[in-house]
Design a protein around this motif. Structure first.
Motif, PDB file in Angstrom:
ATOM      1  N   LEU A   1       0.829  -1.092  -0.023  1.00  0.00           N
ATOM      2  CA  LEU A   1       0.075   0.058   0.062  1.00  0.00           C
ATOM      3  C   LEU A   1       0.763   1.238  -0.028  1.00  0.00           C
ATOM      4  O   LEU A   1       0.602   2.136  -0.723  1.00  0.00           O
ATOM      5  CB  LEU A   1      -0.883  -0.065   1.227  1.00  0.00           C
ATOM      6  CG  LEU A   1      -2.256  -1.189   1.305  1.00  0.00           C
ATOM      7  CD1 LEU A   1      -2.698  -0.918   2.560  1.00  0.00           C
ATOM      8  CD2 LEU A   1      -2.909  -1.078   0.093  1.00  0.00           C
ATOM      9  N   THR A   2       1.961   1.182   0.674  1.00  0.00           N
ATOM     10  CA  THR A   2       2.872   2.580   0.874  1.00  0.00           C
ATOM     11  C   THR A   2       3.360   2.480  -0.582  1.00  0.00           C
ATOM     12  O   THR A   2       3.707   3.546  -1.088  1.00  0.00           O
ATOM     13  CB  THR A   2       3.898   2.223   1.845  1.00  0.00           C
ATOM     14  OG1 THR A   2       3.386   1.990   3.037  1.00  0.00           O
ATOM     15  CG2 THR A   2       4.903   3.163   1.862  1.00  0.00           C
ATOM     16  N   ARG A   3       3.904   1.486  -1.116  1.00  0.00           N
ATOM     17  CA  ARG A   3       4.669   1.494  -2.609  1.00  0.00           C
ATOM     18  C   ARG A   3       3.574   2.191  -3.532  1.00  0.00           C
ATOM     19  O   ARG A   3       3.924   3.089  -4.349  1.00  0.00           O
ATOM     20  CB  ARG A   3       5.025   0.097  -3.059  1.00  0.00           C
ATOM     21  CG  ARG A   3       5.789  -0.032  -4.300  1.00  0.00           C
ATOM     22  CD  ARG A   3       5.714  -1.384  -4.793  1.00  0.00           C
ATOM     23  NE  ARG A   3       6.506  -1.242  -5.986  1.00  0.00           N
ATOM     24  CZ  ARG A   3       7.761  -1.769  -6.370  1.00  0.00           C
ATOM     25  NH1 ARG A   3       8.518  -2.134  -5.293  1.00  0.00           N
ATOM     26  NH2 ARG A   3       8.258  -1.684  -7.705  1.00  0.00           N
ATOM     27  N   SER A   4       2.356   1.790  -3.310  1.00  0.00           N
ATOM     28  CA  SER A   4       1.251   2.280  -4.404  1.00  0.00           C
ATOM     29  C   SER A   4       1.077   3.841  -4.270  1.00  0.00           C
ATOM     30  O   SER A   4       1.116   4.629  -5.129  1.00  0.00           O
ATOM     31  CB  SER A   4       0.016   1.653  -4.429  1.00  0.00           C
ATOM     32  OG  SER A   4      -0.917   2.224  -5.057  1.00  0.00           O
ATOM     33  N   LYS A   5       1.133   4.190  -2.863  1.00  0.00           N
ATOM     34  CA  LYS A   5       1.018   5.715  -2.340  1.00  0.00           C
ATOM     35  C   LYS A   5       2.193   6.418  -2.957  1.00  0.00           C
ATOM     36  O   LYS A   5       1.976   7.549  -3.460  1.00  0.00           O
ATOM     37  CB  LYS A   5       0.749   5.591  -1.110  1.00  0.00           C
ATOM     38  CG  LYS A   5       0.516   7.067  -0.491  1.00  0.00           C
ATOM     39  CD  LYS A   5       0.357   6.981   1.137  1.00  0.00           C
ATOM     40  CE  LYS A   5      -0.161   8.188   1.725  1.00  0.00           C
ATOM     41  NZ  LYS A   5      -0.366   7.955   3.259  1.00  0.00           N
ATOM     42  N   MET A   6       3.439   5.762  -2.820  1.00  0.00           N
ATOM     43  CA  MET A   6       4.546   6.578  -3.422  1.00  0.00           C
ATOM     44  C   MET A   6       4.569   6.622  -4.905  1.00  0.00           C
ATOM     45  O   MET A   6       4.787   7.864  -5.390  1.00  0.00           O
ATOM     46  CB  MET A   6       6.045   5.644  -3.086  1.00  0.00           C
ATOM     47  CG  MET A   6       6.078   5.716  -1.487  1.00  0.00           C
ATOM     48  SD  MET A   6       7.428   4.535  -1.108  1.00  0.00           S
ATOM     49  CE  MET A   6       9.084   5.154  -1.879  1.00  0.00           C
ATOM     50  N   ILE A   7       4.202   5.589  -5.558  1.00  0.00           N
ATOM     51  CA  ILE A   7       3.973   5.803  -7.153  1.00  0.00           C
ATOM     52  C   ILE A   7       2.969   6.717  -7.656  1.00  0.00           C
ATOM     53  O   ILE A   7       3.448   7.647  -8.487  1.00  0.00           O
ATOM     54  CB  ILE A   7       3.780   4.459  -7.772  1.00  0.00           C
ATOM     55  CG1 ILE A   7       5.109   3.571  -7.392  1.00  0.00           C
ATOM     56  CG2 ILE A   7       3.443   4.528  -9.378  1.00  0.00           C
ATOM     57  CD1 ILE A   7       4.979   2.149  -7.866  1.00  0.00           C
TER      58      ILE A   7
END
Length: 626
Positions: free
Chosen positions: A245-251
């Motif tokens: 979820l954090t990865r998606s938020k960063m992208i």
């Protein structure tokens, strides 16, 4: 007189033949009556039928099975349901109207014992625990969208066409179910506050889980199996879910940042006739129809700069790169990068954008600029991402570390410098495996003496030209180029430079790379004639930038292994993969259906459904013919 009284007492005592005692007549009668009652009880117990042993529930019995035994039994039970349709274990649709996250937020204020029977809840989720209290009361813990809720099922509340017992007898941990009910809070006797719950009127099996899922007590902790079975890892471990979820938020943040600055997102080829854009060893694949080898891209740089030539003056691409190099804690054969190119910008503009983008990203994701990172050895780094970042000059820092003056920039590519660098390696006890080119030896020294000092975000600048075949020469320092690398926690996250737009100089750089390739450096770049031709049409002064997404995710989620931040990292094939157990279809005797144009003999239920390329081609050709 006393003697006469004692004699009368002895005369009134009677012998208890069981114990041999002398007791009074009344005591003797009492004992005899008690013994008669005990005899009758024993006779009754002897003639009574044996008491039935307390039967274990199916779930309790199944908990004692091995995983393979459970899988086989479960497959057969679900196969029976597939035939009987009572219930259908794989229904087509269940209408969901409730998001569990919203449910927990909106109904948090419900008081103990309060029920909102007029509010219908329709929710889908996975069973994590099942608890029964008799045959008329069942509790489930359900998870959906990363949160959990208790579901309370009472026989008197049951609705729908399926009786209460039949709604629940087939359900097991791991199953995905649909719930129709209403919100409320339980009223337990042993504590003052009840638990927010869904009081179910109907439970519908949506998808059964054929395998035992790990218990919540022991969890799913085996690191290698977590990577191989990421789906189960996400089911059992909230931390893994939060990483992605954090990865998606960063992208999403990165895309929005560039979109708001009028950049255009583009897509460039994944397969190329020449592996260019970065010094890396490529994967080779083959195009059958053209009978030619192609390289999986190692970087999109050359294509993106050709788009700048064509007039798309601000472009960026988020995508996969493929490099046939080692696998370790920070490297995977395929990985994600973001590259952008900006006409009329130089390396100093790109530095400012880097600080602004990354520090803003950290603030957006974590709420501040301070993060903590733990290494594999347990070292703890406190990282401050706030701008401005520290800047280090490469050659100056190496001279300080080696306590010797390095050759001038315009001589760093010479044979004399090669001898000097070999002497520096020996002096400082730094190893560099062959081929010992000037670029590789310098890179080893930088890794040993500069990168190791970069905990907070740091720019390393002043790279030699022969280490940067695509970067523009430095405007003030001959032999060097306008390039920087950004390091955090001793690892590179960004590489950027003022782009080389001189077609004459570019060809000379490519020829130097070719010389290094002749010396045995497999990572050196090849000459890309199409790119050289594009420069002849005119590339405006341009700044270019590339950032590794995976590594940045590692730092912001406190994971020292890249495998933790890739949904499906590359893993070696297991020695007994697919041989330990039969697939579910074969377990219950299901045969594959024949598809048009594919011979039935081409299938074997005990093998994978992968088809040999030659057989596939022959079958497709057979279908094409009239």
């Amino acid at each position: 007189m006393a003697e006469a009284g004692a004699a009368d007492q002895v005369a009134n005592l009677h012998l208890d033949e069981v114990t041999g005692e002398q007791v009074s007549k009344s005591e003797l009668k009492k004992r005899q009556k008690q013994r008669q009652l005990e005899d009758k009880k024993r006779e009754k117990a002897a003639t009574a039928p044996p008491k039935p042993k307390a039967q274990k529930s199916e779930e309790e019995e199944e908990s004692q099975l091995t995983p393979n035994q459970y899988y086989e039994i479960r497959c057969r039970k679900i196969q029976q349901l597939r035939h009987s349709k009572a219930p259908n274990p794989y229904p087509h649709k269940f209408k969901v109207t409730t998001d569990l996250r919203d449910f927990l937020k909106h109904h948090e204020s419900i008081k103990t014992g309060e029920h909102l029977k007029d509010v219908e809840v329709r929710l889908g989720g996975r069973i994590y625990t099942k608890r029964a209290s008799g045959t008329k009361l069942v509790f489930y813990d359900i998870r959906a969208e990363g949160v959990k809720v208790q579901v309370m099922c009472q026989a008197q509340e049951a609705a729908g066409e399926v009786p209460f017992e039949q709604q629940h007898e087939h359900l097991r941990r791991g199953d995905i179910i649909g719930i129709v009910g209403y919100p409320g809070r339980t009223a337990p006797r042993n504590r003052p506050e009840g638990e927010l719950s869904i009081f179910a009127r109907e439970i519908i099996l949506l998808t059964p889980c054929l395998h035992q899922i790990p218990s919540e007590h022991y969890g799913f902790k085996d690191q290698e199996q977590r990577y191989r079975q990421r789906y189960l890892d996400l089911i059992m471990n909230d931390n893994s879910r939060n990483v992605f979820l954090t990865r998606s938020k960063m992208i999403t943040y990165i895309r929005r940042y560039f979109d708001e600055k009028n950049f255009v997102e583009v897509e460039t080829p994944m397969m190329n006739a020449i592996a260019g854009g970065a010094t890396a060893k490529p994967f080779v694949t083959h195009h059958n129809d053209l009978d030619m080898n192609l390289f999986m891209r190692v970087a999109p740089e050359l294509y993106l700069k050709m788009l700048i030539v064509g007039g798309l003056e601000r472009v960026y691409e988020l995508g996969r790169q493929f490099r046939n190099e080692g696998i370790d804690l920070t490297h995977n054969p395929e990985f994600t990068t973001c590259e952008f190119y900006m006409a009329y910008a130089d390396v100093y503009d790109i530095m400012d954008i880097t600080e602004d983008l990354v520090s803003g990203l950290v603030k957006h994701v974590t709420g501040g600029y301070q993060t903590t990172f733990h290494t594999q050895t347990g070292e703890e780094y406190q990282v401050n991402w706030e701008k401005p970042w520290k800047r280090i000059d490469m050659i100056g820092a190496l001279e300080e570390a080696c306590a010797e003056k390095f050759p001038p920039g315009e001589e760093l590519h010479t044979t004399a410098t090669n001898d000097f660098l070999k002497r520096m390696l020996k002096k400082t006890n730094v190893e560099c495996t062959p081929p010992q080119t000037n670029a590789r030896m310098l890179d080893k020294l930088v890794g040993e003496f500069i990168e190791e000092t970069c905990i907070n975000p740091t720019f390393i600048t002043g790279h030699p030209q022969m280490m940067s075949p695509l970067a523009k020469y430095h405007r003030d320092r001959p032999g060097l180029c306008e390039r920087f690398e950004a390091f955090v926690c001793k690892k590179e996250i960004v590489n950027a430079y003022t782009e080389l737009n001189d077609p004459f100089d570019q060809r000379l750089r490519f020829e130097e790379q070719a010389r290094q390739k002749d010396q045995g450096d497999d990572e050196a770049q090849m000459v890309d004639e199409n790119f050289c031709t594009s420069l002849e049409f005119g590339l405006p002064p341009t700044g270019g930038w590339g950032m590794g997404i995976d590594r940045l995710v590692m730092f912001l989620t406190n994971n020292y292994s890249i495998k933790e931040v890739l949904a499906f990292p590359f893993m070696k094939e297991e020695a007994n993969q697919g041989k330990e157990k039969k697939p579910a279809a074969e377990m219950v005797g299901i045969k594959p259906e024949v598809e048009e144009g594919i011979r039935e003999s081409g299938f074997d239920a005990s093998k994978s459904l992968l088809i040999d390329n030659d057989l596939y081609s022959a079958q497709v050709e057979h279908v094409r013919k009239p």
